[in-house]
Design a protein around this motif. Sequence first.
Motif, PDB file in Angstrom:
ATOM      1  N   ASP A   1       0.834  -1.204   0.000  1.00 31.18           N
ATOM      2  CA  ASP A   1       0.000   0.000   0.000  1.00 31.18           C
ATOM      3  C   ASP A   1       0.870   1.256   0.000  1.00 31.18           C
ATOM      4  O   ASP A   1       0.542   2.262  -0.646  1.00 31.18           O
ATOM      5  CB  ASP A   1      -0.915   0.017   1.225  1.00 31.18           C
ATOM      6  CG  ASP A   1      -2.010  -1.038   1.139  1.00 31.18           C
ATOM      7  OD1 ASP A   1      -2.280  -1.505   0.009  1.00 31.18           O
ATOM      8  OD2 ASP A   1      -2.583  -1.386   2.190  1.00 31.18           O
ATOM      9  N   TYR A   2       1.996   1.193   0.719  1.00 33.17           N
ATOM     10  CA  TYR A   2       2.911   2.339   0.784  1.00 33.17           C
ATOM     11  C   TYR A   2       3.498   2.638  -0.594  1.00 33.17           C
ATOM     12  O   TYR A   2       3.492   3.786  -1.057  1.00 33.17           O
ATOM     13  CB  TYR A   2       4.020   2.057   1.785  1.00 33.17           C
ATOM     14  CG  TYR A   2       5.142   3.073   1.756  1.00 33.17           C
ATOM     15  CD1 TYR A   2       4.940   4.379   2.188  1.00 33.17           C
ATOM     16  CD2 TYR A   2       6.406   2.728   1.283  1.00 33.17           C
ATOM     17  CE1 TYR A   2       5.963   5.321   2.157  1.00 33.17           C
ATOM     18  CE2 TYR A   2       7.436   3.653   1.245  1.00 33.17           C
ATOM     19  CZ  TYR A   2       7.208   4.945   1.677  1.00 33.17           C
ATOM     20  OH  TYR A   2       8.220   5.871   1.636  1.00 33.17           O
ATOM     21  N   PHE A   3       3.984   1.610  -1.277  1.00 28.06           N
ATOM     22  CA  PHE A   3       4.561   1.802  -2.608  1.00 28.06           C
ATOM     23  C   PHE A   3       3.502   2.298  -3.592  1.00 28.06           C
ATOM     24  O   PHE A   3       3.756   3.175  -4.420  1.00 28.06           O
ATOM     25  CB  PHE A   3       5.195   0.505  -3.116  1.00 28.06           C
ATOM     26  CG  PHE A   3       6.413   0.067  -2.350  1.00 28.06           C
ATOM     27  CD1 PHE A   3       7.225   0.992  -1.739  1.00 28.06           C
ATOM     28  CD2 PHE A   3       6.744  -1.277  -2.241  1.00 28.06           C
ATOM     29  CE1 PHE A   3       8.357   0.612  -1.020  1.00 28.06           C
ATOM     30  CE2 PHE A   3       7.869  -1.681  -1.533  1.00 28.06           C
ATOM     31  CZ  PHE A   3       8.676  -0.737  -0.920  1.00 28.06           C
ATOM     32  N   ASN A   4       2.301   1.733  -3.498  1.00 30.38           N
ATOM     33  CA  ASN A   4       1.224   2.155  -4.392  1.00 30.38           C
ATOM     34  C   ASN A   4       0.855   3.623  -4.175  1.00 30.38           C
ATOM     35  O   ASN A   4       0.525   4.346  -5.118  1.00 30.38           O
ATOM     36  CB  ASN A   4      -0.018   1.290  -4.182  1.00 30.38           C
ATOM     37  CG  ASN A   4       0.173  -0.131  -4.702  1.00 30.38           C
ATOM     38  OD1 ASN A   4       1.011  -0.382  -5.560  1.00 30.38           O
ATOM     39  ND2 ASN A   4      -0.600  -1.064  -4.163  1.00 30.38           N
TER      40      ASN A   4
ATOM     41  N   ILE B   1       1.173   6.478  -6.972  1.00 34.51           N
ATOM     42  CA  ILE B   1      -0.148   7.002  -7.329  1.00 34.51           C
ATOM     43  C   ILE B   1      -0.959   5.994  -8.148  1.00 34.51           C
ATOM     44  O   ILE B   1      -1.883   6.371  -8.883  1.00 34.51           O
ATOM     45  CB  ILE B   1      -0.027   8.342  -8.106  1.00 34.51           C
ATOM     46  CG1 ILE B   1       1.106   9.196  -7.522  1.00 34.51           C
ATOM     47  CG2 ILE B   1      -1.325   9.146  -7.998  1.00 34.51           C
ATOM     48  CD1 ILE B   1       1.352  10.471  -8.315  1.00 34.51           C
ATOM     49  N   LYS B   2      -0.616   4.759  -8.099  1.00 35.10           N
ATOM     50  CA  LYS B   2      -1.398   3.724  -8.780  1.00 35.10           C
ATOM     51  C   LYS B   2      -0.987   2.364  -8.230  1.00 35.10           C
ATOM     52  O   LYS B   2       0.076   2.212  -7.629  1.00 35.10           O
ATOM     53  CB  LYS B   2      -1.162   3.761 -10.289  1.00 35.10           C
ATOM     54  CG  LYS B   2       0.266   3.437 -10.712  1.00 35.10           C
ATOM     55  CD  LYS B   2       0.382   3.414 -12.224  1.00 35.10           C
ATOM     56  CE  LYS B   2       1.808   3.094 -12.666  1.00 35.10           C
ATOM     57  NZ  LYS B   2       1.930   3.066 -14.143  1.00 35.10           N
ATOM     58  N   LYS B   3      -1.831   1.387  -8.455  1.00 29.88           N
ATOM     59  CA  LYS B   3      -1.514   0.038  -8.016  1.00 29.88           C
ATOM     60  C   LYS B   3      -0.615  -0.637  -9.041  1.00 29.88           C
ATOM     61  O   LYS B   3      -0.807  -0.504 -10.240  1.00 29.88           O
ATOM     62  CB  LYS B   3      -2.792  -0.777  -7.820  1.00 29.88           C
ATOM     63  CG  LYS B   3      -3.620  -0.343  -6.630  1.00 29.88           C
ATOM     64  CD  LYS B   3      -4.801  -1.285  -6.412  1.00 29.88           C
ATOM     65  CE  LYS B   3      -5.580  -0.879  -5.165  1.00 29.88           C
ATOM     66  NZ  LYS B   3      -6.739  -1.790  -4.911  1.00 29.88           N
ATOM     67  N   THR B   4       0.374  -1.347  -8.535  1.00 28.47           N
ATOM     68  CA  THR B   4       1.265  -2.100  -9.399  1.00 28.47           C
ATOM     69  C   THR B   4       1.530  -3.447  -8.750  1.00 28.47           C
ATOM     70  O   THR B   4       1.531  -3.555  -7.514  1.00 28.47           O
ATOM     71  CB  THR B   4       2.583  -1.342  -9.654  1.00 28.47           C
ATOM     72  OG1 THR B   4       3.421  -2.110 -10.522  1.00 28.47           O
ATOM     73  CG2 THR B   4       3.323  -1.067  -8.370  1.00 28.47           C
ATOM     74  N   ALA B   5       1.749  -4.465  -9.548  1.00 26.40           N
ATOM     75  CA  ALA B   5       1.913  -5.807  -8.992  1.00 26.40           C
ATOM     76  C   ALA B   5       3.241  -5.984  -8.278  1.00 26.40           C
ATOM     77  O   ALA B   5       3.340  -6.673  -7.263  1.00 26.40           O
ATOM     78  CB  ALA B   5       1.790  -6.843 -10.114  1.00 26.40           C
ATOM     79  N   ALA B   6       4.284  -5.347  -8.818  1.00 22.78           N
ATOM     80  CA  ALA B   6       5.615  -5.529  -8.244  1.00 22.78           C
ATOM     81  C   ALA B   6       6.428  -4.255  -8.430  1.00 22.78           C
ATOM     82  O   ALA B   6       6.123  -3.407  -9.286  1.00 22.78           O
ATOM     83  CB  ALA B   6       6.323  -6.703  -8.908  1.00 22.78           C
TER      84      ALA B   6
ATOM     85  N   PRO C   1       8.192   1.140 -10.591  1.00 22.46           N
ATOM     86  CA  PRO C   1       7.100   0.197 -10.854  1.00 22.46           C
ATOM     87  C   PRO C   1       7.514  -0.771 -11.957  1.00 22.46           C
ATOM     88  O   PRO C   1       8.265  -0.407 -12.869  1.00 22.46           O
ATOM     89  CB  PRO C   1       5.953   1.104 -11.305  1.00 22.46           C
ATOM     90  CG  PRO C   1       6.618   2.340 -11.815  1.00 22.46           C
ATOM     91  CD  PRO C   1       7.868   2.517 -11.011  1.00 22.46           C
ATOM     92  N   ILE C   2       7.047  -1.979 -11.882  1.00 24.40           N
ATOM     93  CA  ILE C   2       7.445  -2.998 -12.851  1.00 24.40           C
ATOM     94  C   ILE C   2       7.061  -2.592 -14.276  1.00 24.40           C
ATOM     95  O   ILE C   2       7.716  -2.994 -15.252  1.00 24.40           O
ATOM     96  CB  ILE C   2       6.827  -4.370 -12.470  1.00 24.40           C
ATOM     97  CG1 ILE C   2       7.603  -5.510 -13.143  1.00 24.40           C
ATOM     98  CG2 ILE C   2       5.349  -4.391 -12.761  1.00 24.40           C
ATOM     99  CD1 ILE C   2       9.009  -5.683 -12.653  1.00 24.40           C
TER     100      ILE C   2
END
Length: 244
Positions: A117-120, A124-129, A152-153
């Motif tokens: 959640d911190y990285f997302n 500013i968006k959801k990323t898998a890795a 982000p990946i």
Amino acid sequence: MNDINLIQKPKELRYVTVYNKLFKMINEGTFAEGSRLPTEPELAKFIGVSRTTLRQALALLQDDGLVKNIRGKGNFIVKSKTNKLDGLEKIGHPVYKCIDDVIDDVEFALRIEPSTDYFNQILIKKTAAVVLIDRWYKTKENTVAYTFTLIPIETISKFNINLNNKDEVLKFLENDIYELANNVLTEIKYSTSGNFAAKKHQISSEDKFHLIQETICKDDNFPIVSNKHYLPIKSSSIKLCPVK
């Protein structure tokens, strides 16, 4: 005709007098660039002032970038010329722009982790890795700055970066992203966490750092890279050269 009342110039403060004297001596070459000043007791006796007054004058000279204090070694005359003509207003790598020393090596460590959640939130968006990268900047084998990078990946795929090729990854981070970027949000903060953030290498004998956070974007509002640069305050300077 009425008499004109001239405001009498206030008496110059003692430490300002000492500052002016030392400023003149430095610029006239009495103390050569890069040389160490006499010890504070010796210099105070030579000028004929208390050590408290001398320290106030030296503090002003340090603020002006003419003198640098190195703990345990003394006060040194800073070289007056620099080839770093542009500041942070122009897109470019903050470590090379702001660190006083010449960087001659970059130690590098990379790992891939599931996003959180911190990285997302940072991206500013959801990323898998995400790809997490540590960089330790060195001068003559001494670590002088540290950068933590979050990628982000999707950035890796978009720019076809080979994570197994260290030179390619470093080139992308040190040079390419600043050429690709059309929008960089830069935040400058004061930090005391540089040494433990840098993990395996201490980057300063003092816990006083400039923290420069970069959010680097291209084409849209989603970052392609997020950086945290930790620069020791005693060996770095933040400059801005705004133009109208």
